[in-house]
Scaffold this active site. Structure first.
Site, mmCIF file in Angstrom:
data_model
loop_
_atom_site.group_PDB
_atom_site.id
_atom_site.type_symbol
_atom_site.label_atom_id
_atom_site.label_comp_id
_atom_site.label_asym_id
_atom_site.label_seq_id
_atom_site.Cartn_x
_atom_site.Cartn_y
_atom_site.Cartn_z
ATOM 1 N N THR A 8 0.864 -1.174 -0.084
ATOM 2 C CA THR A 8 0.006 0.057 0.015
ATOM 3 C C THR A 8 0.921 1.196 0.004
ATOM 4 O OG1 THR A 8 -1.807 1.234 1.132
ATOM 5 C CG2 THR A 8 -0.248 0.039 2.481
ATOM 6 N N ASN A 10 -0.946 4.128 1.374
ATOM 7 C CA ASN A 10 -1.586 4.764 2.286
ATOM 8 C C ASN A 10 -0.942 4.877 3.661
ATOM 9 O OD1 ASN A 10 -3.570 5.544 4.128
ATOM 10 N ND2 ASN A 10 -4.898 5.171 2.812
ATOM 11 N N ASN A 12 -1.815 6.089 6.410
ATOM 12 C CA ASN A 12 -2.755 5.692 7.415
ATOM 13 C C ASN A 12 -2.907 4.217 7.638
ATOM 14 O OD1 ASN A 12 -3.789 8.579 8.632
ATOM 15 N ND2 ASN A 12 -4.175 8.686 6.253
ATOM 16 N N LYS A 13 -2.912 3.559 6.549
ATOM 17 C CA LYS A 13 -3.239 2.076 6.789
ATOM 18 C C LYS A 13 -1.979 1.552 7.333
ATOM 19 C CE LYS A 13 -6.509 1.572 2.835
ATOM 20 N NZ LYS A 13 -6.582 0.833 1.593
ATOM 21 N N ASP A 69 -7.942 -4.110 0.550
ATOM 22 C CA ASP A 69 -8.693 -3.218 -0.209
ATOM 23 C C ASP A 69 -10.035 -2.891 0.785
ATOM 24 O OD1 ASP A 69 -9.352 -1.661 -2.653
ATOM 25 O OD2 ASP A 69 -11.123 -2.631 -2.727
ATOM 26 N N TYR A 151 -13.374 8.736 5.141
ATOM 27 C CA TYR A 151 -14.694 8.707 5.781
ATOM 28 C C TYR A 151 -14.858 8.759 7.195
ATOM 29 C CZ TYR A 151 -15.847 7.969 0.814
ATOM 30 O OH TYR A 151 -15.913 7.860 -0.487
ATOM 31 N N HIS A 177 -13.198 -2.533 10.870
ATOM 32 C CA HIS A 177 -13.144 -3.680 9.987
ATOM 33 C C HIS A 177 -11.614 -4.013 9.421
ATOM 34 C CE1 HIS A 177 -12.780 0.759 8.966
ATOM 35 N NE2 HIS A 177 -11.912 0.726 8.027
HETATM 36 P P1 IMP Z 1 -8.647 1.780 -0.740
HETATM 37 O O1 IMP Z 1 -9.260 1.438 -2.084
HETATM 38 O O2 IMP Z 1 -8.616 0.415 0.027
HETATM 39 O O3 IMP Z 1 -7.504 2.415 -0.862
HETATM 40 O O4 IMP Z 1 -9.900 2.653 0.138
HETATM 41 C C1 IMP Z 1 -10.548 3.193 -0.498
HETATM 42 C C2 IMP Z 1 -10.921 4.491 0.370
HETATM 43 O O5 IMP Z 1 -11.696 4.073 1.201
HETATM 44 C C3 IMP Z 1 -9.910 5.351 0.799
HETATM 45 O O6 IMP Z 1 -9.436 6.458 0.032
HETATM 46 C C4 IMP Z 1 -10.537 5.957 1.954
HETATM 47 O O7 IMP Z 1 -11.279 7.260 1.403
HETATM 48 C C5 IMP Z 1 -11.712 5.187 2.321
HETATM 49 N N1 IMP Z 1 -11.422 4.323 3.343
HETATM 50 C C6 IMP Z 1 -10.691 3.168 3.380
HETATM 51 N N2 IMP Z 1 -10.602 2.520 4.927
HETATM 52 C C7 IMP Z 1 -10.974 3.704 5.565
HETATM 53 C C8 IMP Z 1 -11.152 3.879 6.815
HETATM 54 O O8 IMP Z 1 -10.737 3.027 7.689
HETATM 55 N N3 IMP Z 1 -11.964 5.023 7.622
HETATM 56 C C9 IMP Z 1 -12.248 5.774 6.601
HETATM 57 N N4 IMP Z 1 -12.245 5.849 5.288
HETATM 58 C C10 IMP Z 1 -11.582 4.644 4.733
#
Ligand code: IMP
Length: 194
Positions: A8, A10, A12-13, A69, A151, A177
């Site tokens: 990733t 991200n 934050n992740k 994801d 979110y 989650h």
């Molecule tokens: P991704 O496709 O897994 O990178 O995540 C898609 C989008 O979902 C991210 O850009 C965030 O906007 C939202 N998202 C994913 N995980 C979280 C979370 O734990 N809290 C809030 N928004 C999240």
């Protein structure tokens, strides 16, 4: 300590997942592996998109890795934003714009139920494993809190009076989650010598 690549970009992740796995694994990020790519998410399920991310990094590094994801699913909006959560308000949308669109879509809607779903894909020794985690809750009408990302400021998990953005990372991990999916990954890896 055992090392695993987390596929990733991200930060934050990475923080949330490292907070859960730090005693078991040294998590290596894509940046630490010298990889700087945006992996597309073309499929309509988190399982398929998580698999795409892990397989992309496996093919670039030749090393075992895991990815995840996540989507926010709102039944009253037909499951949107779902797998398009990052791009809900457009390909270059910010989290703020995505939230704005979500709140507009739910305006006047009595059913504000929603859930986050995370799917983790582990590629280990030529085999693929999928683990999932769900957190149910509600979308509130106005943003609350400054922590977290995406979110978080409008998501009130079931059993809490605070949004994810009003929690510390440890508090969010109690409900989240991502923590549920990552703990399944950790349980699977516990007895494997990697
Ligand atoms: P991704 O496709 O897994 O990178 O995540 C898609 C989008 O979902 C991210 O850009 C965030 O906007 C939202 N998202 C994913 N995980 C979280 C979370 O734990 N809290 C809030 N928004 C999240």
């Amino acid at each position: 300590m055992r090392t695993l690549i987390f596929a990733t970009n991200n930060a934050n992740k990475v923080k949330e997942v490292s907070g859960i796995l730090h005693e078991q694994f040294n998590i290596r990020t894509l940046a630490e592996e010298g990889i700087d790519i945006e992996i597309d998410e073309p499929f309509d399920t988190p399982d398929a998109n998580a698999t795409r991310k892990a397989e992309t990094i496996k093919s670039l590094t030749g090393k075992d890795c895991f990815s995840e994801d996540t989507g926010l699913f709102v039944p009253a909006l037909g499951g949107a934003p779902g797998v398009k959560s990052a791009r809900y308000a457009g390909d270059t949308a910010t989290s703020d714009e995505n939230i704005e669109k979500l709140l507009k879509g739910l305006n006047g809607q009595p059913d504000r139920g929603a859930y986050f779903k995370t799917v983790v894909c582990l590629l280990l020794r030529g085999k693929k494993y999928l683990f999932s985690g769900v957190c149910k809750g509600n979308i509130i009408a106005e943003r609350r809190g400054k922590e977290g990302f995406g979110y978080d400021s409008v998501f009130l998990p079931e059993g809490s009076s605070r949004t994810f953005a009003e929690m510390t990372m440890a508090e969010k991990n109690f409900f989240s989650h991502r923590r549920k999916a990552i703990e399944k990954l950790a349980g699977h890896l516990e007895n494997i010598d990697i």
